[in-house]
Motif scaffolding. Structure first.
Motif, PDB file in Angstrom:
ATOM      1  N   GLY A 239       0.816  -1.213   0.000  1.00 24.11           N
ATOM      2  CA  GLY A 239       0.000   0.000   0.000  1.00 24.11           C
ATOM      3  C   GLY A 239       0.846   1.258   0.000  1.00 24.11           C
ATOM      4  N   THR A 240       1.909   1.257   0.797  1.00 21.51           N
ATOM      5  CA  THR A 240       2.805   2.414   0.841  1.00 21.51           C
ATOM      6  C   THR A 240       3.476   2.633  -0.508  1.00 21.51           C
ATOM      7  OG1 THR A 240       3.218   2.190   3.209  1.00 21.51           O
ATOM      8  CG2 THR A 240       4.883   3.363   1.931  1.00 21.51           C
ATOM      9  N   ALA A 241       3.961   1.545  -1.117  1.00 16.71           N
ATOM     10  CA  ALA A 241       4.621   1.655  -2.420  1.00 16.71           C
ATOM     11  C   ALA A 241       3.662   2.218  -3.464  1.00 16.71           C
ATOM     12  CB  ALA A 241       5.146   0.288  -2.859  1.00 16.71           C
ATOM     13  N   ALA A 242       2.416   1.737  -3.453  1.00 15.55           N
ATOM     14  CA  ALA A 242       1.431   2.215  -4.435  1.00 15.55           C
ATOM     15  C   ALA A 242       1.134   3.703  -4.255  1.00 15.55           C
ATOM     16  CB  ALA A 242       0.141   1.401  -4.304  1.00 15.55           C
TER      17      ALA A 242
ATOM     18  N   LEU B 260       2.987  11.664   4.495  1.00 16.14           N
ATOM     19  CA  LEU B 260       3.085  11.245   5.903  1.00 16.14           C
ATOM     20  C   LEU B 260       2.663   9.796   5.988  1.00 16.14           C
ATOM     21  CD1 LEU B 260       3.423  11.645   8.930  1.00 16.14           C
ATOM     22  CD2 LEU B 260       1.217  12.822   8.977  1.00 16.14           C
ATOM     23  N   ASN B 261       3.608   8.934   6.305  1.00 15.95           N
ATOM     24  CA  ASN B 261       3.359   7.492   6.269  1.00 15.95           C
ATOM     25  C   ASN B 261       3.410   6.887   7.664  1.00 15.95           C
ATOM     26  OD1 ASN B 261       2.964   5.444   4.063  1.00 15.95           O
ATOM     27  ND2 ASN B 261       4.528   4.387   5.256  1.00 15.95           N
ATOM     28  N   GLY B 262       2.480   5.991   7.921  1.00 20.47           N
ATOM     29  CA  GLY B 262       2.488   5.289   9.184  1.00 20.47           C
ATOM     30  C   GLY B 262       3.718   4.395   9.316  1.00 20.47           C
ATOM     31  N   SER B 263       4.104   4.148  10.546  1.00 16.07           N
ATOM     32  CA  SER B 263       5.118   3.168  10.893  1.00 16.07           C
ATOM     33  C   SER B 263       4.809   2.793  12.337  1.00 16.07           C
ATOM     34  CB  SER B 263       6.534   3.731  10.722  1.00 16.07           C
ATOM     35  OG  SER B 263       7.507   2.707  10.929  1.00 16.07           O
ATOM     36  N   ALA B 264       5.714   2.125  13.010  1.00 11.84           N
ATOM     37  CA  ALA B 264       5.407   1.687  14.369  1.00 11.84           C
ATOM     38  C   ALA B 264       6.672   1.590  15.203  1.00 11.84           C
ATOM     39  CB  ALA B 264       4.706   0.325  14.342  1.00 11.84           C
ATOM     40  N   MET B 265       6.481   1.692  16.520  1.00 10.43           N
ATOM     41  CA  MET B 265       7.635   1.545  17.406  1.00 10.43           C
ATOM     42  C   MET B 265       8.165   0.117  17.377  1.00 10.43           C
ATOM     43  SD  MET B 265       6.057   1.537  21.257  1.00 10.43           S
ATOM     44  CE  MET B 265       4.964   0.222  21.831  1.00 10.43           C
ATOM     45  N   GLY B 266       7.391  -0.788  16.738  1.00  7.44           N
ATOM     46  CA  GLY B 266       7.888  -2.146  16.531  1.00  7.44           C
ATOM     47  C   GLY B 266       9.184  -2.171  15.744  1.00  7.44           C
TER      48      GLY B 266
ATOM     49  N   GLU C 213      10.856  -2.495   5.878  1.00 13.67           N
ATOM     50  CA  GLU C 213      10.313  -2.586   4.516  1.00 13.67           C
ATOM     51  C   GLU C 213       9.221  -1.537   4.293  1.00 13.67           C
ATOM     52  OE1 GLU C 213       9.846  -6.554   2.431  1.00 13.67           O
ATOM     53  OE2 GLU C 213       9.664  -7.142   4.535  1.00 13.67           O
ATOM     54  N   TRP C 214       8.405  -1.338   5.309  1.00 19.33           N
ATOM     55  CA  TRP C 214       7.291  -0.380   5.257  1.00 19.33           C
ATOM     56  C   TRP C 214       7.812   1.027   4.955  1.00 19.33           C
ATOM     57  CZ3 TRP C 214       3.827   0.111  10.265  1.00 19.33           C
ATOM     58  CH2 TRP C 214       2.650   0.801   9.976  1.00 19.33           C
ATOM     59  N   GLU C 215       8.844   1.422   5.675  1.00 20.99           N
ATOM     60  CA  GLU C 215       9.397   2.757   5.472  1.00 20.99           C
ATOM     61  C   GLU C 215      10.150   2.855   4.139  1.00 20.99           C
ATOM     62  OE1 GLU C 215      11.535   4.114   8.928  1.00 20.99           O
ATOM     63  OE2 GLU C 215       9.862   3.708  10.283  1.00 20.99           O
ATOM     64  N   GLU C 216      10.863   1.798   3.777  1.00 20.35           N
ATOM     65  CA  GLU C 216      11.615   1.813   2.511  1.00 20.35           C
ATOM     66  C   GLU C 216      10.679   1.917   1.307  1.00 20.35           C
ATOM     67  OE1 GLU C 216      13.972  -1.711   2.694  1.00 20.35           O
ATOM     68  OE2 GLU C 216      15.660  -0.720   3.720  1.00 20.35           O
ATOM     69  N   ALA C 217       9.434   1.428   1.480  1.00 24.67           N
ATOM     70  CA  ALA C 217       8.484   1.439   0.364  1.00 24.67           C
ATOM     71  C   ALA C 217       8.083   2.853  -0.049  1.00 24.67           C
ATOM     72  CB  ALA C 217       7.239   0.631   0.730  1.00 24.67           C
ATOM     73  N   ALA C 218       8.366   3.836   0.799  1.00 24.13           N
ATOM     74  CA  ALA C 218       8.022   5.230   0.482  1.00 24.13           C
ATOM     75  C   ALA C 218       9.066   5.894  -0.405  1.00 24.13           C
ATOM     76  CB  ALA C 218       7.859   6.030   1.774  1.00 24.13           C
ATOM     77  N   ALA C 219      10.092   5.161  -0.814  1.00 20.28           N
ATOM     78  CA  ALA C 219      11.205   5.734  -1.584  1.00 20.28           C
ATOM     79  C   ALA C 219      10.774   6.517  -2.826  1.00 20.28           C
ATOM     80  CB  ALA C 219      12.190   4.631  -1.967  1.00 20.28           C
ATOM     81  N   PRO C 220       9.760   6.053  -3.595  1.00 19.52           N
ATOM     82  CA  PRO C 220       9.389   6.834  -4.787  1.00 19.52           C
ATOM     83  C   PRO C 220       9.000   8.280  -4.467  1.00 19.52           C
ATOM     84  CG  PRO C 220       8.447   4.643  -4.921  1.00 19.52           C
ATOM     85  CD  PRO C 220       9.026   4.769  -3.539  1.00 19.52           C
ATOM     86  N   ALA C 221       8.314   8.487  -3.368  1.00 17.08           N
ATOM     87  CA  ALA C 221       7.926   9.854  -2.981  1.00 17.08           C
ATOM     88  C   ALA C 221       9.166  10.665  -2.606  1.00 17.08           C
ATOM     89  CB  ALA C 221       6.935   9.817  -1.816  1.00 17.08           C
TER      90      ALA C 221
ATOM     91  N   ARG D   1       8.538  15.841   0.652  1.00 18.55           N
ATOM     92  CA  ARG D   1       8.918  15.723   2.063  1.00 18.55           C
ATOM     93  C   ARG D   1       8.199  14.501   2.649  1.00 18.55           C
ATOM     94  NH1 ARG D   1       6.831  17.770   7.054  1.00 18.55           N
ATOM     95  NH2 ARG D   1       5.198  18.977   6.012  1.00 18.55           N
ATOM     96  N   THR D   2       8.974  13.563   3.162  1.00 19.27           N
ATOM     97  CA  THR D   2       8.410  12.288   3.621  1.00 19.27           C
ATOM     98  C   THR D   2       8.682  12.101   5.108  1.00 19.27           C
ATOM     99  OG1 THR D   2       8.748  11.353   1.410  1.00 19.27           O
ATOM    100  CG2 THR D   2       8.385   9.804   3.204  1.00 19.27           C
ATOM    101  N   VAL D   3       7.613  11.789   5.829  1.00 23.98           N
ATOM    102  CA  VAL D   3       7.674  11.665   7.289  1.00 23.98           C
ATOM    103  C   VAL D   3       7.125  10.296   7.689  1.00 23.98           C
ATOM    104  CG1 VAL D   3       6.992  12.705   9.490  1.00 23.98           C
ATOM    105  CG2 VAL D   3       7.221  14.153   7.459  1.00 23.98           C
ATOM    106  N   PHE D   4       7.772   9.655   8.672  1.00 21.48           N
ATOM    107  CA  PHE D   4       7.306   8.365   9.183  1.00 21.48           C
ATOM    108  C   PHE D   4       6.881   8.511  10.641  1.00 21.48           C
ATOM    109  CE2 PHE D   4      10.588   7.535   5.977  1.00 21.48           C
ATOM    110  CZ  PHE D   4       9.830   6.847   5.051  1.00 21.48           C
TER     111      PHE D   4
END
Length: 299
Positions: free
Chosen positions: A92-95, A111-117, A144-152, A158-161
């Motif tokens: 979903g993030t990549a798309a 602004l992309n979700g992530s987690a303290m996990g 992987e979740w955060e890396e998927a935002a690379a296209p933006a 400006r990309t925030v996690f």
């Protein structure tokens, strides 16, 4: 942020719903991403699994917020469900990142979700955003979740996690399951109770997201957790005090492992996560203490 057009994925979830209410109350136009044929002018179709987004529906958006993802605590962690947890976030993030990057006028912020996990087990050791990822399923998924935002990011957006902690809310999320138990007098510590829980009031979480959207100089990861994480034993005692209920029932570790399977490691694990960058950016918590956060959840 002046009156803006903001796209939100995950608008029906606990945090997404609260964010949408906050934004619309302040006069912003919110576009909701939905996994079906749109039924209203403010809806745009997307399908995270197929990595499809109706990019034309994002045209003119000043911000894209992605809070979508299968609930980590909704089901026992079978291999199939772990794939669903991962794919719903990573694909979903990549798309969305690719759709945002493809626009003639990309949004100012993603602004992309992530987690303290992301940090995994930290024991008594306090960690902030400078800490490396931990080991195991959740940390590797968060990476992987955060890396998927690379296209933006590569498109200059400006990309925030937002690395989210345990959100204190009366309904929804992990805390939504705790409140009924404690109100019934059945609440108690989990395992030995010495594990740290990094929590945040829902009000503060939404305010922090708004702060990250509005602050043009902020990018990268931010821990959305209250300034002073507490142990499960301390939080259990606070729940008892605020709700005026006994907290006599401890759930032994073997029982949690039997009932929850692999996910028990997340419940019994200790994560002492500090919001260093959020505080440095000038953000002020309205409900920094656990008793304040519990009371705010019931208001």
């Amino acid at each position: 942020m002046e009156s803006s057009r903001i796209a939100v994925a995950g608008a029906s979830g606990l945090i997404g719903g609260a964010l949408v209410r906050s934004l619309t109350a302040d006069g912003h136009e919110v576009v909701r991403l939905v996994r079906r044929t749109p039924r209203a002018k403010d809806e745009v179709e997307w399908d995270p699994q197929r990595q499809y987004v109706d990019a034309a529906g994002l045209a003119g958006c000043d911000a894209v917020v992605n809070l979508a993802g299968a609930g980590v605590g909704d089901h026992r962690w079978t291999d199939a469900y772990k794939r669903q947890i991962r794919d719903s976030r990573v694909l979903g993030t990549a798309a969305l990142a690719e759709a945002a990057a493809s626009l003639d006028r990309p949004p100012r912020v993603f602004l992309n979700g992530s987690a303290m996990g992301f940090y995994g087990e930290t024991g008594d050791r306090a960690v902030d955003e400078s800490a490396p990822p931990g080991d195991g399923f959740l940390p590797s998924m968060c990476v992987e979740w955060e890396e998927a935002a690379a296209p933006a990011q590569e498109a200059g957006v400006r990309t925030v996690f937002a690395r989210t902690g345990l959100v204190v809310a009366a309904k929804g999320g992990a805390w939504g399951r705790l409140f009924p138990l404690f109100k019934a007098g059945l609440g108690g510590r989990m395992g030995d109770g010495r594990q740290y829980w990094s929590y945040i009031a829902l009000h503060d979480h939404v305010a922090a997201l708004r702060h990250l959207l509005d602050s043009e100089s902020l990018s990268g990861p931010f821990n959305l957790t209250a300034p002073e994480p507490l142990t499960n034993r301390e939080i259990t005692a606070a729940m008892g005090r605020v709700l005026h209920r006994p907290t006599l029932f401890a759930v032994p570790s073997p029982v949690l492992k039997l009932v929850l399977g692999e996910m028990a490691g997340d419940v019994l694990g200790s994560q002492r996560v500090l919001p260093a960058r959020l505080l440095e950016s000038g953000f002020t918590f309205a409900f920094p203490g656990i008793e304040e956060a519990i009371r705010a959840a019931q208001a």
